[in-house]
Design a protein around this motif. Structure first.
Motif, PDB file in Angstrom:
ATOM      1  N   UNK A 128      37.987  30.217 -10.559  1.00 50.23           N
ATOM      2  CA  UNK A 128      36.915  29.283 -10.843  1.00 50.23           C
ATOM      3  C   UNK A 128      35.988  30.736 -11.220  1.00 50.23           C
ATOM      4  N   UNK A 129      35.493  31.627 -12.009  1.00 54.74           N
ATOM      5  CA  UNK A 129      35.156  31.992 -11.944  1.00 54.74           C
ATOM      6  C   UNK A 129      32.921  31.572 -11.697  1.00 54.74           C
ATOM      7  N   UNK A 130      32.741  32.599 -10.502  1.00 51.63           N
ATOM      8  CA  UNK A 130      31.084  32.026  -9.998  1.00 51.63           C
ATOM      9  C   UNK A 130      29.872  33.126 -10.633  1.00 51.63           C
ATOM     10  N   UNK A 131      28.903  32.002 -10.659  1.00 52.35           N
ATOM     11  CA  UNK A 131      27.216  32.687 -11.098  1.00 52.35           C
ATOM     12  C   UNK A 131      26.491  32.049 -10.344  1.00 52.35           C
ATOM     13  N   UNK A 132      25.978  33.347  -9.803  1.00 50.77           N
ATOM     14  CA  UNK A 132      25.610  32.116  -8.428  1.00 50.77           C
ATOM     15  C   UNK A 132      23.525  32.563  -8.801  1.00 50.77           C
ATOM     16  N   UNK A 133      22.901  32.137  -8.957  1.00 45.90           N
ATOM     17  CA  UNK A 133      21.608  32.077  -8.855  1.00 45.90           C
ATOM     18  C   UNK A 133      20.490  31.805  -7.854  1.00 45.90           C
TER      19      UNK A 133
END
Length: 289
Positions: A128-133
């Motif tokens: 999976x490709x993750x994006x954190x905010x």
């Protein structure tokens, strides 16, 4: 030689790759919030985690489970919890992805032990490709699982792709060349699938995973599903002179296959140029929003 052909195909037809056009994307959301994007062939989930309280540990008292000694520690813990939650959501949604007229992925793996091992190995590699905010005291973690590409989900079915030609139909029509095919199925209850079929009214397959070029299926998907016929993605996929038609029915246990009339099938297959474009998966199916 096979590697060269695959590379050449990607270079020549890179424009077929799905882009971003959210107004036309075909999105299906499950009970747990996982979104299946059938335009871009991906799963997306998101988790919101609250960060633990931060307190200076001066040795005078023990930190409880809700308290940590640094912001980095709080963020790390929140990320680990969110990642675990997202992977559970992705795993659940992945098993429910419709493969074809008969199976979702979980059912297909039950029937194919060798494929099951491939899928388990693929998922355990955390693709999976993750994006954190981080916003105030919360972490928002988005995770995407892409199906297209050499090392992603559809590639695990590569040995099942290709090897067949289009059916030979008896009636001869003057060949008419088209740059692709558009089937407007918005008036039908159609479920998107990884490997759908297009058949004529007598049950002959006009297009299936064995007819499609394996490298095209892996890189672009068999079908581009769209909800908006005015989307710019449509012409990118099927060119400026596609054949437009409407189906006469939907078939299959999972309601994934489209039936076109015998006359339409004849016209679609009348030209070797059109056949070549179909093999390269230059097909759009319009579905209701």
């Amino acid at each position: 030689m096979k590697n060269f052909s695959a590379i050449a195909l990607i270079l020549l037809f890179g424009s077929l790759l799905p882009q971003s056009d959210l107004s036309a994307d075909v999105l299906i959301k499950d009970f747990f919030g996982a979104i299946s994007n059938w335009t871009n062939f991906k799963l997306e989930v998101e988790t919101k985690e609250e960060l633990q309280r931060i307190s200076i540990d001066d040795g005078s008292e023990n930190l409880d489970s809700e308290t940590v000694s640094s912001l980095n520690h709080a963020r790390t813990n929140a990320y680990q919890r969110a990642k675990k939650d997202n992977r559970q959501k992705l795993n659940r949604a992945l098993e429910k992805i419709t493969i074809d007229e008969n199976y979702n992925l979980g059912e297909y793996m039950d029937e194919n032990p060798n494929l099951r091992e491939k899928i388990i190995h693929y998922y355990n590699a955390e693709p999976e490709i993750e994006k954190k905010k981080y916003e105030k005291n919360f972490l928002y973690l988005k995770s995407q699982l892409h199906f297209l590409g050499k090392n992603n989900l559809i590639s695990k079915f590569y040995s099942e792709l290709g090897g067949e030609e289009f059916p030979i139909l008896n009636d001869n029509l003057p060949p008419v060349a088209f740059t692709g095919l558009v089937i407007d199925a918005r008036d039908f209850k159609l479920n998107p699938a990884i490997f759908p079929k297009i058949q004529n009214e007598y049950g002959a397959d006009i297009f299936n995973k064995r007819i499609a070029h394996p490298a095209s299926v892996q890189e672009f998907g068999m079908i581009l599903y769209l909800s908006d016929p005015k989307s710019k993605l449509l012409e990118k996929r099927v060119g400026n002179n596609p054949y437009w038609t409407v189906p006469i029915g939907v078939t299959g246990k999972n309601k994934t296959n489209l039936t076109v009339s015998y006359e339409v099938a004849l016209k679609i297959l009348s030209s070797t140029i059109t056949q070549k474009n179909l093999k390269l998966c230059k097909i759009v199916i319009l579905v209701a929003e």
